[in-house]
Design an enzyme around this catalytic site. Structure first.
Site, short mmCIF file in Angstrom:
data_model
loop_
_atom_site.label_atom_id
_atom_site.label_comp_id
_atom_site.label_asym_id
_atom_site.label_seq_id
_atom_site.Cartn_x
_atom_site.Cartn_y
_atom_site.Cartn_z
N PHE A 25 11.99 4.32 -4.83
CA PHE A 25 11.59 3.45 -3.73
C PHE A 25 10.54 4.13 -2.84
O PHE A 25 9.64 3.48 -2.34
CB PHE A 25 12.81 3.01 -2.92
CG PHE A 25 12.55 1.75 -2.15
CD1 PHE A 25 12.63 0.52 -2.77
CD2 PHE A 25 12.22 1.80 -0.81
CE1 PHE A 25 12.38 -0.65 -2.07
CE2 PHE A 25 11.96 0.64 -0.10
CZ PHE A 25 12.05 -0.59 -0.73
N LEU A 28 7.39 3.67 -4.63
CA LEU A 28 6.97 2.28 -4.52
C LEU A 28 6.34 2.02 -3.15
O LEU A 28 5.30 1.37 -3.06
CB LEU A 28 8.16 1.33 -4.72
CG LEU A 28 7.87 -0.14 -4.42
CD1 LEU A 28 6.84 -0.70 -5.38
CD2 LEU A 28 9.15 -0.95 -4.46
N HIS A 29 6.96 2.53 -2.11
CA HIS A 29 6.42 2.34 -0.76
C HIS A 29 4.99 2.86 -0.67
O HIS A 29 4.09 2.17 -0.16
CB HIS A 29 7.31 3.05 0.26
CG HIS A 29 6.74 3.12 1.63
ND1 HIS A 29 6.41 2.00 2.37
CD2 HIS A 29 6.43 4.18 2.41
CE1 HIS A 29 5.92 2.38 3.54
NE2 HIS A 29 5.92 3.70 3.59
N ARG A 30 4.75 4.04 -1.21
CA ARG A 30 3.38 4.60 -1.18
C ARG A 30 2.43 3.73 -2.00
O ARG A 30 1.28 3.51 -1.62
CB ARG A 30 3.39 6.05 -1.66
CG ARG A 30 4.03 6.97 -0.63
CD ARG A 30 3.85 8.44 -0.96
NE ARG A 30 4.58 8.91 -2.11
CZ ARG A 30 5.86 9.28 -2.08
NH1 ARG A 30 6.55 9.24 -0.96
NH2 ARG A 30 6.46 9.71 -3.18
N ALA A 175 5.42 -3.12 3.84
CA ALA A 175 5.04 -2.06 2.90
C ALA A 175 6.25 -1.53 2.15
O ALA A 175 6.11 -0.66 1.29
CB ALA A 175 4.34 -0.93 3.64
#
Length: 187
Positions: A25, A28-30, A175
């Site tokens: 996760f 994924l956020h980045r 985001a």
């Protein structure tokens, strides 16, 4: 939001599933920060299984072009040995919908008191009276343990899946791929 990609964590003797999901996760956020633009949502299909937290599956929801653009960023670097990544698929016609949102707990009365003192200019004693220790809110929701890139402090990102509904609701995603109003397909 007609397409999805499913990511399944593989069993690993060295790392528990929740630790791998935290790492996945964070990556994924980045990736969403660099290419998501608020059009990709997430869901955790195993969330309702008792005792598994968010589970070992993560679904990314969006238009096929947005999902392909995200996957082209190579945000999964370093995670590919720990998961099975599906291709872009169409959402089943009989899918329901639900909001998957972040819930922020007011778990630190001390932090809330500091904010109150800074905003209102009141004394520490008045802040304690306004926000007693009993005001701490303990959430019983599954969460991801993430690290802030700016402060390097760890925090819990609590995730709530609201009740299933029949009709989709459009909107933007954060985001983190979460939204307080927009729905993602649920199947």
């Amino acid at each position: 939001m007609d397409s999805y990609i499913e990511l399944q964590l593989l069993p690993d003797p060295e790392f528990p599933a929740n630790m791998l999901m935290n790492a996945l996760f964070a990556k994924l956020h980045r990736g969403l920060v660099s290419s998501g633009e608020g059009r990709i949502g997430v869901s955790f299909p195993d969330v309702e299984q008792k005792g598994v937290g968010l589970g070992a599956r993560l679904r990314l929801h969006g238009a096929a072009t947005d999902l392909e653009r995200l996957m082209a960023v190579n945000w999964l670097q370093g995670m590919r040995d720990h998961l099975s990544c599906g291709s872009v698929n169409l959402v089943p016609a009989n899918a329901a919908y639900r909001v998957v949102r972040r819930v922020q707990a007011k778990s630190s009365p001390e932090r809330e008191r500091r904010r109150l003192i800074a905003r209102k200019g009141i004394s520490a004693e008045a802040a304690v009276q306004a926000i007693p220790d009993s005001a701490a809110e303990m959430l019983r929701l599954p969460y991801l343990l993430l690290s802030s890139q700016s402060t390097e402090q760890q925090f819990r990102l609590f995730v709530e899946h609201l009740p299933v509904q029949k009709e989709p609701v459009g909107g933007a995603f954060s985001a983190y791929g979460l939204s307080s109003t927009a729905t993602v397909p649920w199947f």
